[in-house]
Design a protein around this motif. Structure first.
Motif, PDB file in Angstrom:
ATOM      1  N   ASP A   1       0.952  -1.628  -0.242  1.00 30.61           N
ATOM      2  CA  ASP A   1      -0.510   0.406  -0.538  1.00 30.61           C
ATOM      3  C   ASP A   1       0.888   1.300   0.257  1.00 30.61           C
ATOM      4  N   SER A   2       2.099   1.191   0.192  1.00 29.72           N
ATOM      5  CA  SER A   2       2.922   2.175   0.344  1.00 29.72           C
ATOM      6  C   SER A   2       3.395   2.846  -0.587  1.00 29.72           C
ATOM      7  N   LEU A   3       3.522   1.751  -1.789  1.00 29.37           N
ATOM      8  CA  LEU A   3       4.168   2.045  -3.107  1.00 29.37           C
ATOM      9  C   LEU A   3       2.872   2.972  -4.263  1.00 29.37           C
ATOM     10  N   PRO A   4       3.394   3.949  -4.570  1.00 36.16           N
ATOM     11  CA  PRO A   4       2.597   4.969  -5.958  1.00 36.16           C
ATOM     12  C   PRO A   4       1.779   4.040  -6.334  1.00 36.16           C
ATOM     13  N   LEU A   5       2.714   2.620  -7.244  1.00 35.17           N
ATOM     14  CA  LEU A   5       2.222   1.705  -7.976  1.00 35.17           C
ATOM     15  C   LEU A   5       0.826   0.977  -7.420  1.00 35.17           C
ATOM     16  N   THR A   6       0.634   0.737  -6.551  1.00 35.70           N
ATOM     17  CA  THR A   6      -0.390   0.675  -5.316  1.00 35.70           C
ATOM     18  C   THR A   6      -1.945   1.302  -5.434  1.00 35.70           C
ATOM     19  N   GLN A   7      -1.167   2.480  -5.245  1.00 30.98           N
ATOM     20  CA  GLN A   7      -2.567   3.885  -5.352  1.00 30.98           C
ATOM     21  C   GLN A   7      -2.563   3.608  -6.116  1.00 30.98           C
ATOM     22  N   ASP A   8      -1.967   3.658  -6.843  1.00 33.36           N
ATOM     23  CA  ASP A   8      -2.833   4.440  -8.670  1.00 33.36           C
ATOM     24  C   ASP A   8      -3.290   2.943  -8.919  1.00 33.36           C
ATOM     25  N   ARG A   9      -2.948   1.719  -9.164  1.00 33.48           N
ATOM     26  CA  ARG A   9      -4.278   0.522  -9.251  1.00 33.48           C
ATOM     27  C   ARG A   9      -5.629   0.549  -8.458  1.00 33.48           C
ATOM     28  N   SER A  10      -5.239   0.746  -7.438  1.00 30.07           N
ATOM     29  CA  SER A  10      -6.713   0.940  -6.452  1.00 30.07           C
ATOM     30  C   SER A  10      -7.517   2.185  -6.761  1.00 30.07           C
ATOM     31  N   ALA A  11      -7.040   3.166  -7.131  1.00 31.82           N
ATOM     32  CA  ALA A  11      -7.462   4.238  -7.636  1.00 31.82           C
ATOM     33  C   ALA A  11      -8.306   4.451  -8.461  1.00 31.82           C
ATOM     34  N   GLY A  12      -7.446   3.533  -9.571  1.00 33.25           N
ATOM     35  CA  GLY A  12      -8.402   3.193 -11.173  1.00 33.25           C
ATOM     36  C   GLY A  12      -9.490   2.284 -10.890  1.00 33.25           C
ATOM     37  N   PHE A  13      -8.984   1.520 -10.371  1.00 31.75           N
ATOM     38  CA  PHE A  13      -9.906   0.180  -9.513  1.00 31.75           C
ATOM     39  C   PHE A  13     -11.263   1.160  -9.308  1.00 31.75           C
TER      40      PHE A  13
END
Length: 351
Positions: A192-204
């Motif tokens: 969760d601390s990685l921007p890539l995870t945050q971006d994936r969750s935001a798109g979802f």
């Protein structure tokens, strides 16, 4: 440190099977033939691509330690791509997750006066200054996957579409649930601390909201098999009924599937992420809850090699009217299903 010089490819550490890579970019360099039109979908052809040679260029490549299926595929694909170009001499630094060591690798590339550097940084911010140093020395840097913190650190940045992955997964789930407004959707994220995870969750989240759905249950793992199994066990215990799950990563998906099987749960369907060969095999077989996966290209560094060659030779991307090479390239995030899985098998990586 760097190994002794040889004529074509110099490797400090090169392990893992070579991934067959279709050339996604074609050159319009002086002395080359007209480029062929690019296919919209991956080709299953594994024959080497014939590329007319230009002036020989030396490219330095530094990537991560191959401690994850996707990362291993990144490295082997880059090496395979370079081998297809008769005018590319590739120097491969030892894969590392140590930012200090990677900085020293880039400094060695600078001292060796390579023609271009392809860099997937272990930490984009930590590698920014040395990348700027390379650029100031007149060496174009191709930044792959993890972005630097300054636009001055790279000539071109090649990225997978993390936000787009989430959108693709959410859109597919909306289509499959077909208006079921009370559907329960779960998400198994990465770190969760990685921007890539945050971006994936935001798109979802954004894609689900378009069809009136939301994430009802969410856990985060750590992109490992063990983490995927532990997080999924927690999720299943908290959610007695689920209609659909999106798991961000097919490597951790091995653990996710182990937890699902151990719990004897099958009332839902699941969408994976990244595009492993294991996941594609399961999708094709159709005998598990895994129904689809969203591609996060393991060919990013391979594309970086092709782009570095073009830039070093003063070339341009085939079929573009504008001359030169774009400063930013974001790759597609298509959904792989049983209907189209054969088209993507050639780019699947081993978990």
């Amino acid at each position: 440190m760097l190994s002794t010089r040889s004529r074509r490819t110099r490797l400090l550490v090169a392990s893992g099977a070579t991934l067959a890579v279709a050339a996604l970019l074609t050159a319009c360099t002086p002395g080359t033939a007209e480029p062929a039109a690019n296919s919209e979908k991956p080709s299953s052809n594994t024959e080497p691509t014939t590329v007319a040679a230009g002036e020989t260029v030396t490219i330095g490549f530094s990537g991560p330690a191959a401690d994850h299926g996707w990362l291993g595929a990144i490295n082997s694909a880059a090496i395979a791509a370079a081998a297809e170009f008769p005018d590319v001499e590739l120097i491969v630094a030892e894969g590392t997750n140590d930012a200090s060591l990677q900085i020293s690798q880039v400094e060695t590339f600078i001292n060796d006066k390579v023609d271009a550097i392809v860099l997937l940084p272990t930490d984009g911010a930590a590698l920014t200054d040395v990348a700027i140093k390379a650029m100031q020395a007149g060496i174009p840097v191709i930044n792959v996957d993890r972005e630097f913190s300054s636009t001055f650190a790279a000539r071109t940045t090649i990225l997978g579409d993390n936000y787009g992955m989430g959108v693709s997964a959410g859109t597919y789930i909306c289509e499959q649930l077909d208006g079921k407004k009370d559907a329960i959707v779960a998400e198994i994220a990465g770190i969760d601390s990685l921007p890539l995870t945050q971006d994936r969750s935001a798109g979802f989240k954004d894609a689900l909201s378009d069809c009136g759905l939301s994430v009802n249950n969410r856990v985060a793992a750590d992109f490992t098999v063990q983490g995927g199994e532990a997080a999924t066990s927690q999720l299943l215990a908290a959610a007695p009924k689920i209609d659909a799950i999106w798991n961000h990563d097919d490597d951790q998906g091995i653990g996710v599937m182990a937890a699902i099987n151990a719990a004897g749960r099958s009332e839902f369907f699941m969408v994976g992420g990244a595009g492993s060969k294991n996941a594609m095999d399961a999708i094709k077989a159709g005998n598990t809850v895994l129904q689809a996966t969203v591609i996060y290209p393991a060919t990013q560094a391979a594309d970086g090699i092709a782009v570095a060659r073009l830039i070093a030779q003063g070339g341009a991307m085939g079929d573009l009217v504008t001359q030169g090479v774009p400063q930013r390239i974001v790759l597609d995030a298509p959904v792989v299903t049983k209907d189209n899985v054969d088209q993507y098998m050639s780019v699947g990586f081993a978990s």
